[in-house]
Design an enzyme around this catalytic site. Structure first.
Site, PDB file in Angstrom:
ATOM      1  N   HIS A 140     -23.639  25.374  15.602  1.00  0.00           N
ATOM      2  CA  HIS A 140     -23.811  26.100  14.337  1.00  0.00           C
ATOM      3  C   HIS A 140     -22.962  25.519  13.218  1.00  0.00           C
ATOM      4  CE1 HIS A 140     -25.666  29.150  16.914  1.00  0.00           C
ATOM      5  NE2 HIS A 140     -26.297  29.506  15.817  1.00  0.00           N
ATOM      6  N   GLY A 141     -21.828  24.964  13.554  1.00  0.00           N
ATOM      7  CA  GLY A 141     -21.003  24.421  12.484  1.00  0.00           C
ATOM      8  C   GLY A 141     -19.744  23.778  13.015  1.00  0.00           C
TER       9      GLY A 141
END
Lengths: 319, 472
Positions: free
Chosen positions: B325-326
Site C-alpha cells: 500500500h505504501g
C-alpha cells in the site's frame, strides 16, 4: 452492434437525460421558493439578508471570518451590516459590492490579507459560494464565468446551484436560528474552555513561520482591487481596505509590500495586523487569526476612531 | 484522468460510441481500447507510459518463453526475469527512498551519518496495480494454469485496460484475457447494471467519501491539538471514507467495463458486515487479498507446512500486503496488526473453545470493526509519529465535545454517510448483489433511479479529491 441495441442505448440515455432534467428543474424551483424565504444561516440566509438590505444601509463590512467575527458594525453605525463570511477572499465580496445601488452614498470596509494577495494559487474560488444565484443573477453569473469558476454542467443542471446548501436551507426554513431583523451580520466569538485549550496547545507547538519570499501580487486580486476602486469612484461609495489583527505575525515584508501596492493604487488601506502588539492578552483571541468578543470590541473601537478621524471628518456621522 | 471528471465523461462517451461502431472487427476494437487506455494514462503523465510498455513487453516475452521451455530450470529462469523486472521497477519507483531513508536512520542510531541517499523519484500512478496484474500472467503460465496469448495487442490491452489500470480491481489474466480475445456482445442486462453501478460508485466517491474527507483531513492534518473524541470520530469517519472512496472507484471501474462488454470480478462486498477479520479480507479489496493469497501466501507454503509456518506465512503476507500500500512504516504496522489478528483467529479456531462461543457470533461484528478501526489509525496517519500521537491522545480519554469546525459540512457528511449505510444495509438484508443490481430494470426504472442519484450528486457532492488508492 445491431439497430435494436443501438436504439436501446439511445432510448435509455435520452430517457435518463429527460427525466433528470425535468427532476432537476423541479428541484431547482422548489429550492428557489424555499430559499427565498430563508434569511438566517451562513449557507444562503445571510446572503439573502444582505440582498434585502443592501440598498438601504450606509456602512457595510466585507471579508472573511476575520471580518465577520472581528468587527461589530453596530458600534460604528446603526444602519450597517457585516457581510464577512468564513473562507471568503476577494472575489466573493467584490461581486457583492458590484451589486450595491449606484446612487446611494455608502461606506465599505473590506478586509483583505497578504496571504491571498500574494498567493500564486488564488483563482477566485471563493466566488463559488455565490453559486446559488448563478442561474438567477446576471452580475453574479458574469463574475463566476469570468473567473472560470463555473461548472459547465450547471448550465444544464440548475440544481447544482444548491450543492452543499440544501440542509442549511431546510433547517433555516423550518427553524431559523435567530430573528434576522435584529441581526447585523456580526458573529462575536465567546471562547469556551476547550477552544482556549486548543489555542494554548497550538501556541506551545508553534514552529517559526516561513516568510513568503516571492511577493508578486496575484493577478485576480490585483484586477479586483482596480475594479473596486473604479466601481466605488463611479457609484458614490467610499471603500477602505484593511488587514485584520494576527496574534503574532513575524513576517513583515508582505505587509510592507501590500501597503506599497495600495499606496500606488491610491486606495485607502489600514494595516492593522499588529494592532494588539504591545497590548496583547490571550483573552482577546480565539485563535491566531480570530478575536474573541472582547478583542473584537476593542478592535472595532479603533476602526471607528480611524474612520471618524481620517475618512469621514467631524461633520459626518453615521445614522 | 479521473473517473469523476468532465474530461472522463467526454473521453468515455467518444470511446463508447467508437467501440460499439467497431463491433464487427475485434482487432480494431482492441486497438481502440489500447490507444484509449494509453491516452487515459498519459493524461496523468505520458513519460510513465514507457514503464507500462516495458513491463508489457517483458511479460509477453517471458510468458511465451515459460510456456515454450521444456526444462524446469528454463521455466524458472524466465519467471525470475519477469519477477525481477517487475518487482525491480516497483522497488525503484516506490520503495527506493523508503529503504534509503530507513537505512540512513538506522545508521545514524549507530553513530554513522551517511550522506543523503534519497533520490527525487515520482511514484508512477497505478504501478502497484499493474505490476501485480502482469505478474499474475507469468505466474499462472508457470503454474500451467494459463496458456500465453500470441496476440501482443490483446496482451498489451490486458495490462493497460483503462477501467482498471490505475487503481484496480487487479484482474487476473485468466479472467480478463479471454474476454479481450473474444468478440464482445452487447447485453442489455450488463448495460443496465453498468449504468447503475457507475452512478452508485460516483455517489459513494464524490458525495460520501469526499464529504467525510473534509473532517478527517482537518483532524489528521494536525492530530496533536485535538481531544480523544475528535480523533475517534475522525478515525470512524475515515473507515467509511476509505471504504466508499475505494469501493466507489471499483464500482465505476466495474460499471465502465460492463458498458464495454467486460465482466470484472467483484472487489468489495460490504466488508464492515464481517464477523471476523478472516471474513473481512474475503470482502475487502478482494482482488488484492485473493492475489496475495494465491501468489504469496500459497507460494510461501500456505497452511501445508505445519501450524508455525502457517502463522509465519500469514504474517509475512500481511506485512508485505501492508508494504504494497505504501512505502511507510505505518502501512507495515497496519499489515502487522491484521497479520497478528488473522493468526490469532486461526489459532482460536483450532482450539476446543471455538465452538463454545458459537452463540456469541454476533459479537464478531463490533469486535472486527473495532480492530479494523484501530488499524486504520496507522493507515491514515502521515507518519509513525502521528499515529503514536493519535493513540496517546485517544488513551488520554478526554471525551469532551469533539471539534466540529464547519457545522454545515459535518451535518452534510453525516447525512450522506447515513444514506450510504442505509443503502448498504438494504442490499445486505435483501442479499442483493450490487454487481447485478438493475439487470432486469425497465428503461423507465433505470432512468428514474439514475435521475435520483444524479440529483443527489448535484445537491451533495463535495470538492473532488484524488482517489485515495491512487497513491498506492
Amino acid at each position: 452492434m445491431d439497430t435494436k441495441n443501438l436504439k436501446y442505448i439511445i432510448k435509455t440515455f435520452v430517457f435518463i437525460l429527460l427525466i433528470t432534467l425535468l427532476v432537476d428543474k423541479i428541484v431547482f424551483f422548489v429550492l428557489n421558493t424555499i430559499s427565498d424565504q430563508v434569511f438566517t444561516g451562513q449557507s444562503i440566509g445571510k446572503l439573502n439578508h444582505f440582498l434585502k438590505i443592501k440598498d438601504d444601509v450606509d456602512f457595510i463590512v466585507f471579508g472573511s471570518s476575520r471580518a465577520n467575527h472581528n468587527i461589530d458594525p453596530l458600534m460604528i453605525s446603526q444602519n450597517s451590516f457585516n457581510m464577512g463570511m468564513d473562507g471568503r477572499k476577494i472575489a466573493y465580496p467584490a461581486t457583492l459590492i458590484k451589486l450595491l445601488p449606484k446612487e446611494k452614498k455608502q461606506i465599505i470596509l473590506l478586509q483583505i490579507d497578504t496571504e491571498n494577495a500574494f498567493s500564486e494559487n488564488y483563482t477566485g474560488v471563493d466566488i463559488q459560494a455565490l453559486n446559488s444565484k448563478y442561474n438567477r443573477n446576471k452580475i453574479i453569473k458574469n463574475e463566476i464565468d469570468k473567473l472560470g469558476q463555473n461548472n459547465i454542467i450547471q448550465n444544464f443542471y440548475w440544481s447544482l446551484s444548491y450543492n452543499s446548501s440544501v440542509l442549511g436551507i431546510l433547517k433555516n426554513y423550518f427553524k431559523p436560528n435567530y430573528n434576522y431583523k435584529t441581526y447585523f451580520g456580526y458573529d462575536p466569538i465567546y471562547v469556551n474552555e476547550n477552544q482556549r485549550k486548543i489555542f494554548k496547545n497550538i501556541l506551545s507547538d508553534e514552529i517559526s513561520e516561513k516568510c513568503q519570499q516571492r511577493l508578486a501580487i496575484n493577478k485576480i486580486y490585483n484586477s479586483y482591487l482596480d475594479e473596486l476602486k473604479l466601481f466605488c469612484e463611479e457609484n458614490n461609495k467610499t471603500i477602505i481596505f484593511f488587514t485584520s489583527p494576527k496574534f503574532n505575525d513575524t513576517c513583515k515584508n508582505d505587509n510592507d509590500k501590500l501597503s506599497e501596492i495600495m499606496k500606488t493604487k491610491k486606495l485607502i488601506y489600514y494595516d492593522l495586523t499588529d494592532y494588539f502588539k504591545g497590548n496583547n492578552l490571550l483573552g482577546y483571541w480565539k485563535d491566531k487569526d480570530h478575536l474573541s468578543k472582547e478583542g473584537a470590541e476593542l478592535f472595532t473601537q479603533s476602526i471607528k476612531k480611524k474612520l471618524t478621524n481620517h475618512i469621514l471628518g467631524k461633520e459626518y456621522t453615521f445614522h | 484522468m479521473l473517473f469523476n471528471s468532465f474530461e472522463f465523461l467526454v473521453f468515455f462517451t467518444i470511446i463508447f460510441m467508437l467501440y460499439w461502431l467497431l463491433n464487427n472487427n475485434l482487432s480494431k476494437q482492441n486497438i481502440l481500447l489500447l490507444i484509449s487506455s494509453y491516452i487515459f494514462y498519459a493524461w496523468w503523465d505520458w513519460r510513465f507510459l514507457s514503464l507500462i510498455i516495458l513491463s508489457s513487453f517483458i511479460d509477453f516475452k517471458a510468458g511465451s518463453e515459460i510456456f515454450k521451455s521444456n526444462t524446469v530450470k528454463k521455466r524458472k529462469n524466465w519467471l525470475l526475469v519477469s519477477l525481477i523486472a517487475n518487482l525491480g521497477l516497483l522497488s525503484i519507483f516506490k520503495y527506493y527512498n523508503f529503504f534509503a531513508e530507513s537505512f540512513t536512520d538506522l545508521m545514524t542510531k549507530f553513530g554513522w551519518h551517511p550522506n543523503d541517499l534519497t533520490l527525487n523519484i515520482i511514484l508512477p500512478v497505478g504501478i502497484s496495480f499493474y505490476t501485480f496484474q502482469t505478474l499474475s500472467y507469468t505466474i499462472d503460465i508457470y503454474r500451467k494454469q494459463l496458456q500465453p496469448t500470441k496476440n501482443i495487442i490483446s496482451f498489451f490491452t490486458y495490462i493497460a485496460f483503462f477501467p482498471q489500470l490505475v487503481a484496480g480491481p487487479i484482474e487476473r489474466a485468466t479472467n480478463l484475457l479471454p474476454q479481450i480475445e473474444k468478440k464482445r456482445i452487447f447485453k442489455k442486462e450488463w448495460f443496465n447494471e453498468g449504468v447503475i453501478q457507475i452512478l452508485v460508485g460516483l455517489f459513494r466517491k464524490i458525495v460520501i467519501a469526499d464529504s467525510l474527507g473534509i473532517y478527517v483531513d482537518t483532524i489528521y492534518g494536525d492530530i496533536g491539538i485535538y481531544n480523544s473524541t475528535s480523533i475517534i470520530l475522525a478515525t470512524f469517519l475515515y473507515a467509511f471514507q476509505i471504504y466508499y472512496d475505494f469501493a466507489g472507484y471499483s464500482d465505476i471501474a466495474i460499471g465502465t467495463a460492463k458498458l464495454l462488454g467486460f465482466k470484472f470480478n467483484q472487489n468489495f462486498n460490504l466488508p464492515y458486515f464481517s464477523k471476523s477479520l478472516t471474513e473481512f479480507w474475503r470482502k475487502w479489496h478482494m482482488s488484492l487479498s485473493f492475489w496475495l493469497r494465491d501468489y504469496l501466501y500459497i507460494s510461501l507454503g500456505g497452511n501445508r507446512k505445519g501450524i508455525k509456518i502457517t502463522y509465519r506465512n500469514l504474517m509475512l503476507t500481511m506485512l508485505l500486503g501492508g508494504l504494497w500500500h505504501g512505502a511507510n512504516w505505518t502501512f507495515i504496522i497496519w499489515g502487522g496488526i491484521h497479520g497478528t489478528v488473522l493468526s490469532l483467529e486461526k489459532y482460536f479456531k483450532s482450539t476446543p473453545y471455538a465452538h463454545k462461543l458459537n452463540g456469541f457470533g454476533f459479537l464478531g461484528y463490533p469486535i472486527t470493526f473495532t480492530i479494523v478501526l484501530f488499524s486504520w489509525i496507522f493507515f491514515r496517519a502521515q507518519s509513525l509519529n502521528s499515529a503514536t500521537i493519535a493513540i496517546k491522545k485517544i488513551i488520554q480519554f478526554d471525551f469532551s465535545m469533539p471539534f466540529i469546525g464547519d457545522i454545515n459540512s459535518v451535518i452534510n457528511a453525516i447525512l450522506v454517510l447515513s444514506m450510504g449505510i442505509l443503502f448498504d444495509l438494504y442490499i445486505f438484508n435483501k442479499k442483493i448483489d450490487l454487481e447485478n443490481f438493475g439487470a432486469k430494470f425497465s428503461i423507465t426504472k433505470i432512468a428514474i433511479i439514475s435521475s435520483v442519484i444524479i440529483i443527489l450528486i448535484n445537491l451533495f457532492y463535495s470538492t473532488s479529491n484524488n482517489f485515495i488508492y491512487f497513491q498506492f
